[in-house]
Design an enzyme around this catalytic site. Sequence first.
Site, PDB file in Angstrom:
ATOM      1  N   LYS A  33       0.876  -0.909  -0.251  1.00 53.15           N
ATOM      2  CA  LYS A  33       0.254   0.090  -0.224  1.00 53.15           C
ATOM      3  C   LYS A  33       0.926   1.691   0.162  1.00 53.15           C
ATOM      4  O   LYS A  33       0.520   2.088  -0.689  1.00 53.15           O
ATOM      5  CB  LYS A  33      -0.990   0.256   0.918  1.00 53.15           C
ATOM      6  CG  LYS A  33      -1.784  -1.333   1.632  1.00 53.15           C
ATOM      7  CD  LYS A  33      -2.983  -1.122   2.709  1.00 53.15           C
ATOM      8  CE  LYS A  33      -2.289  -1.115   3.868  1.00 53.15           C
ATOM      9  NZ  LYS A  33      -1.161  -1.860   4.050  1.00 53.15           N
ATOM     10  N   ARG A  84      -9.498   1.108   8.673  1.00 57.78           N
ATOM     11  CA  ARG A  84      -9.231   0.103   8.830  1.00 57.78           C
ATOM     12  C   ARG A  84     -10.238  -1.597   9.648  1.00 57.78           C
ATOM     13  O   ARG A  84      -9.998  -1.856  10.108  1.00 57.78           O
ATOM     14  CB  ARG A  84      -7.953   0.342   9.930  1.00 57.78           C
ATOM     15  CG  ARG A  84      -6.448  -0.433   9.146  1.00 57.78           C
ATOM     16  CD  ARG A  84      -5.582  -0.296  10.095  1.00 57.78           C
ATOM     17  NE  ARG A  84      -4.065  -0.943   8.995  1.00 57.78           N
ATOM     18  CZ  ARG A  84      -3.004  -0.481   9.258  1.00 57.78           C
ATOM     19  NH1 ARG A  84      -3.352   0.917   8.841  1.00 57.78           N
ATOM     20  NH2 ARG A  84      -2.230  -1.021   8.926  1.00 57.78           N
ATOM     21  N   ARG A 112      11.164  -5.250   5.948  1.00 53.05           N
ATOM     22  CA  ARG A 112      10.758  -3.978   5.180  1.00 53.05           C
ATOM     23  C   ARG A 112      11.616  -2.947   5.486  1.00 53.05           C
ATOM     24  O   ARG A 112      11.892  -3.370   6.923  1.00 53.05           O
ATOM     25  CB  ARG A 112       9.582  -3.460   5.745  1.00 53.05           C
ATOM     26  CG  ARG A 112       8.787  -1.985   5.608  1.00 53.05           C
ATOM     27  CD  ARG A 112       8.218  -2.012   5.539  1.00 53.05           C
ATOM     28  NE  ARG A 112       7.063  -2.222   6.318  1.00 53.05           N
ATOM     29  CZ  ARG A 112       5.810  -2.533   6.330  1.00 53.05           C
ATOM     30  NH1 ARG A 112       4.837  -1.714   5.284  1.00 53.05           N
ATOM     31  NH2 ARG A 112       4.611  -2.156   7.626  1.00 53.05           N
ATOM     32  N   ARG A 155      11.034  -1.320  11.451  1.00 51.82           N
ATOM     33  CA  ARG A 155       9.631  -1.019  12.698  1.00 51.82           C
ATOM     34  C   ARG A 155       9.972  -2.116  13.634  1.00 51.82           C
ATOM     35  O   ARG A 155       9.746  -2.756  13.461  1.00 51.82           O
ATOM     36  CB  ARG A 155       8.955  -0.640  11.396  1.00 51.82           C
ATOM     37  CG  ARG A 155       8.923   1.003  10.897  1.00 51.82           C
ATOM     38  CD  ARG A 155       7.600   0.843  10.577  1.00 51.82           C
ATOM     39  NE  ARG A 155       6.424   0.094  11.290  1.00 51.82           N
ATOM     40  CZ  ARG A 155       5.053   0.647  10.232  1.00 51.82           C
ATOM     41  NH1 ARG A 155       5.390   0.841   8.428  1.00 51.82           N
ATOM     42  NH2 ARG A 155       3.992  -1.121  10.722  1.00 51.82           N
ATOM     43  N   ARG A 161      -0.135  -8.901  13.754  1.00 46.55           N
ATOM     44  CA  ARG A 161      -0.991  -7.945  12.894  1.00 46.55           C
ATOM     45  C   ARG A 161      -2.296  -8.568  11.980  1.00 46.55           C
ATOM     46  O   ARG A 161      -2.563  -7.684  11.560  1.00 46.55           O
ATOM     47  CB  ARG A 161       0.015  -7.095  12.399  1.00 46.55           C
ATOM     48  CG  ARG A 161       0.433  -6.181  13.092  1.00 46.55           C
ATOM     49  CD  ARG A 161       1.780  -5.395  12.565  1.00 46.55           C
ATOM     50  NE  ARG A 161       1.543  -5.084  12.173  1.00 46.55           N
ATOM     51  CZ  ARG A 161       2.450  -3.871  10.873  1.00 46.55           C
ATOM     52  NH1 ARG A 161       3.930  -4.588  11.615  1.00 46.55           N
ATOM     53  NH2 ARG A 161       2.063  -3.264   9.646  1.00 46.55           N
TER      54      ARG A 161
HETATM   55  P1  ADP Z   1       2.247  -1.946   3.225  1.00 44.91           P
HETATM   56  O1  ADP Z   1       2.589   0.441   2.911  1.00 44.91           O
HETATM   57  O2  ADP Z   1       1.102  -2.758   2.451  1.00 44.91           O
HETATM   58  O3  ADP Z   1       2.676  -2.324   3.908  1.00 44.91           O
HETATM   59  P2  ADP Z   1       4.394  -1.514   1.688  1.00 44.91           P
HETATM   60  O4  ADP Z   1       4.823  -0.677   0.730  1.00 44.91           O
HETATM   61  O5  ADP Z   1       5.456  -0.697   2.843  1.00 44.91           O
HETATM   62  O6  ADP Z   1       3.549  -2.020   2.694  1.00 44.91           O
HETATM   63  O7  ADP Z   1       5.362  -2.875   1.546  1.00 44.91           O
HETATM   64  C1  ADP Z   1       6.136  -4.020   2.626  1.00 44.91           C
HETATM   65  C2  ADP Z   1       7.368  -4.351   2.092  1.00 44.91           C
HETATM   66  O8  ADP Z   1       7.624  -4.893   0.881  1.00 44.91           O
HETATM   67  C3  ADP Z   1       8.131  -3.162   2.065  1.00 44.91           C
HETATM   68  O9  ADP Z   1       9.680  -3.734   1.921  1.00 44.91           O
HETATM   69  C4  ADP Z   1       8.533  -2.644   0.318  1.00 44.91           C
HETATM   70  O10 ADP Z   1       9.182  -2.513  -0.059  1.00 44.91           O
HETATM   71  C5  ADP Z   1       8.200  -4.164  -0.336  1.00 44.91           C
HETATM   72  N1  ADP Z   1       7.573  -4.436  -1.842  1.00 44.91           N
HETATM   73  C6  ADP Z   1       6.072  -3.791  -2.054  1.00 44.91           C
HETATM   74  N2  ADP Z   1       5.644  -3.689  -2.730  1.00 44.91           N
HETATM   75  C7  ADP Z   1       6.519  -4.940  -2.773  1.00 44.91           C
HETATM   76  C8  ADP Z   1       6.239  -5.690  -4.559  1.00 44.91           C
HETATM   77  N3  ADP Z   1       5.349  -5.985  -5.541  1.00 44.91           N
HETATM   78  N4  ADP Z   1       7.578  -7.134  -4.534  1.00 44.91           N
HETATM   79  C9  ADP Z   1       8.247  -6.376  -3.516  1.00 44.91           C
HETATM   80  N5  ADP Z   1       8.498  -6.404  -2.625  1.00 44.91           N
HETATM   81  C10 ADP Z   1       7.605  -5.286  -2.241  1.00 44.91           C
HETATM   82  P1  ADP Z   2       1.183  -1.316   7.520  1.00 44.36           P
HETATM   83  O1  ADP Z   2       1.408  -0.830   6.255  1.00 44.36           O
HETATM   84  O2  ADP Z   2       2.460  -2.152   7.496  1.00 44.36           O
HETATM   85  O3  ADP Z   2      -0.251  -2.269   7.847  1.00 44.36           O
HETATM   86  P2  ADP Z   2       1.146   1.553   8.636  1.00 44.36           P
HETATM   87  O4  ADP Z   2       2.026   1.933   9.054  1.00 44.36           O
HETATM   88  O5  ADP Z   2      -0.502   1.374   7.984  1.00 44.36           O
HETATM   89  O6  ADP Z   2       1.035  -0.303   8.736  1.00 44.36           O
HETATM   90  O7  ADP Z   2       0.430   0.894  10.344  1.00 44.36           O
HETATM   91  C1  ADP Z   2       1.118   0.693  11.566  1.00 44.36           C
HETATM   92  C2  ADP Z   2       0.229   0.553  12.793  1.00 44.36           C
HETATM   93  O8  ADP Z   2      -0.448   1.654  13.033  1.00 44.36           O
HETATM   94  C3  ADP Z   2      -0.685  -0.215  13.114  1.00 44.36           C
HETATM   95  O9  ADP Z   2      -0.846  -1.948  13.521  1.00 44.36           O
HETATM   96  C4  ADP Z   2      -2.282   0.281  13.818  1.00 44.36           C
HETATM   97  O10 ADP Z   2      -1.396   0.143  15.060  1.00 44.36           O
HETATM   98  C5  ADP Z   2      -1.852   1.820  13.499  1.00 44.36           C
HETATM   99  N1  ADP Z   2      -2.469   2.367  13.014  1.00 44.36           N
HETATM  100  C6  ADP Z   2      -2.324   2.607  11.560  1.00 44.36           C
HETATM  101  N2  ADP Z   2      -3.487   3.035  10.706  1.00 44.36           N
HETATM  102  C7  ADP Z   2      -4.825   2.886  11.763  1.00 44.36           C
HETATM  103  C8  ADP Z   2      -6.287   3.023  11.847  1.00 44.36           C
HETATM  104  N3  ADP Z   2      -6.851   3.048  10.615  1.00 44.36           N
HETATM  105  N4  ADP Z   2      -7.229   2.505  12.815  1.00 44.36           N
HETATM  106  C9  ADP Z   2      -6.182   1.531  13.664  1.00 44.36           C
HETATM  107  N5  ADP Z   2      -5.021   1.580  13.751  1.00 44.36           N
HETATM  108  C10 ADP Z   2      -3.971   2.029  12.883  1.00 44.36           C
END
Ligand code: ADP
Ligand code: ADP
Length: 215
Positions: A14, A89, A128, A161, A172
């Site tokens: 995302k 979420r 990541r 992180r 998660r």
């Molecule tokens: P999210 O915001 O949904 O948690 P991220 O964009 O932070 O996901 O991506 C999670 C991890 O996977 C990061 O380390 C990112 O660099 C990697 N990543 C993101 N998209 C891809 C992809 N299409 N293929 C492989 N690795 C990816």
């Molecule tokens: P990822 O991209 O890997 O899913 P985020 O950076 O979006 O992680 O979120 C990290 C953490 O922040 C979540 O595990 C949660 O604790 C909190 N968080 C983020 N967005 C929300 C939301 N909309 N509602 C509740 N908690 C949230």
Amino acid sequence: MKRLVLLGPPGAGKGTQAAKISAKYEIPHISTGDIFRKNIKEGTPLGKKAKEYMDRGELVPDDLVIDRVEDRLTWDDCVNGFMLDGFPRTIYQADAFKAWLAENDSCLDAVLNISVPEEILLPRMIGRRVCRSCGATYHVTNMPTKVEGVCDKCGGEVYQRDDDKEGTVLNRFKVYDAQTAPLIDYYEKDGSIRNIDGTADPNEVFDVIVDILGA
Ligand code: ADP
Ligand code: ADP
Ligand code: ZN
């Protein structure tokens, strides 16, 4: 107008796609996770509260999230729309957001749901790395920085992180299945969802998104 929501489990990509979408369509990338991490870094009361939940891999309570997002959406940079990453979420957040959009004579243009199977998500999450200064996202093997530990974009320190350690990540995923996955049905019912296969490489995933949103 591009008023967009990105759905998908932790590690779906995302944040990675939101950054590309934000640059191409000139809309702000609004990440609730980034908002909380900024508050934690600055030691604000919101940051202190949010950290307790984030460290356990749980969701921050709805009422702490909704006001933040609604306030952010009134900023001037949202004139062309917005890219919400990580919100809503829960069904409760989605209902509150729906009511807010209606009150503001607004609506969503698309909900993009990125799917990736869990066996691919875990290595993505554990590998990541994130820039402490600008929030740019990398991956130790899939998308490494040019110089180890240093952000390509701003020279900041790249770190793992706390909530990306394996134990927290597994929690998660459970929280996602229980509280966030029901939003797929929720948005399917109102016809705004578009499903995207997130297993391809990031540029290919982005091409599919551009096909959906238009050039
Ligand atoms: P999210 O915001 O949904 O948690 P991220 O964009 O932070 O996901 O991506 C999670 C991890 O996977 C990061 O380390 C990112 O660099 C990697 N990543 C993101 N998209 C891809 C992809 N299409 N293929 C492989 N690795 C990816
Ligand atoms: P990822 O991209 O890997 O899913 P985020 O950076 O979006 O992680 O979120 C990290 C953490 O922040 C979540 O595990 C949660 O604790 C909190 N968080 C983020 N967005 C929300 C939301 N909309 N509602 C509740 N908690 C949230
Ligand atoms: Zn950086």
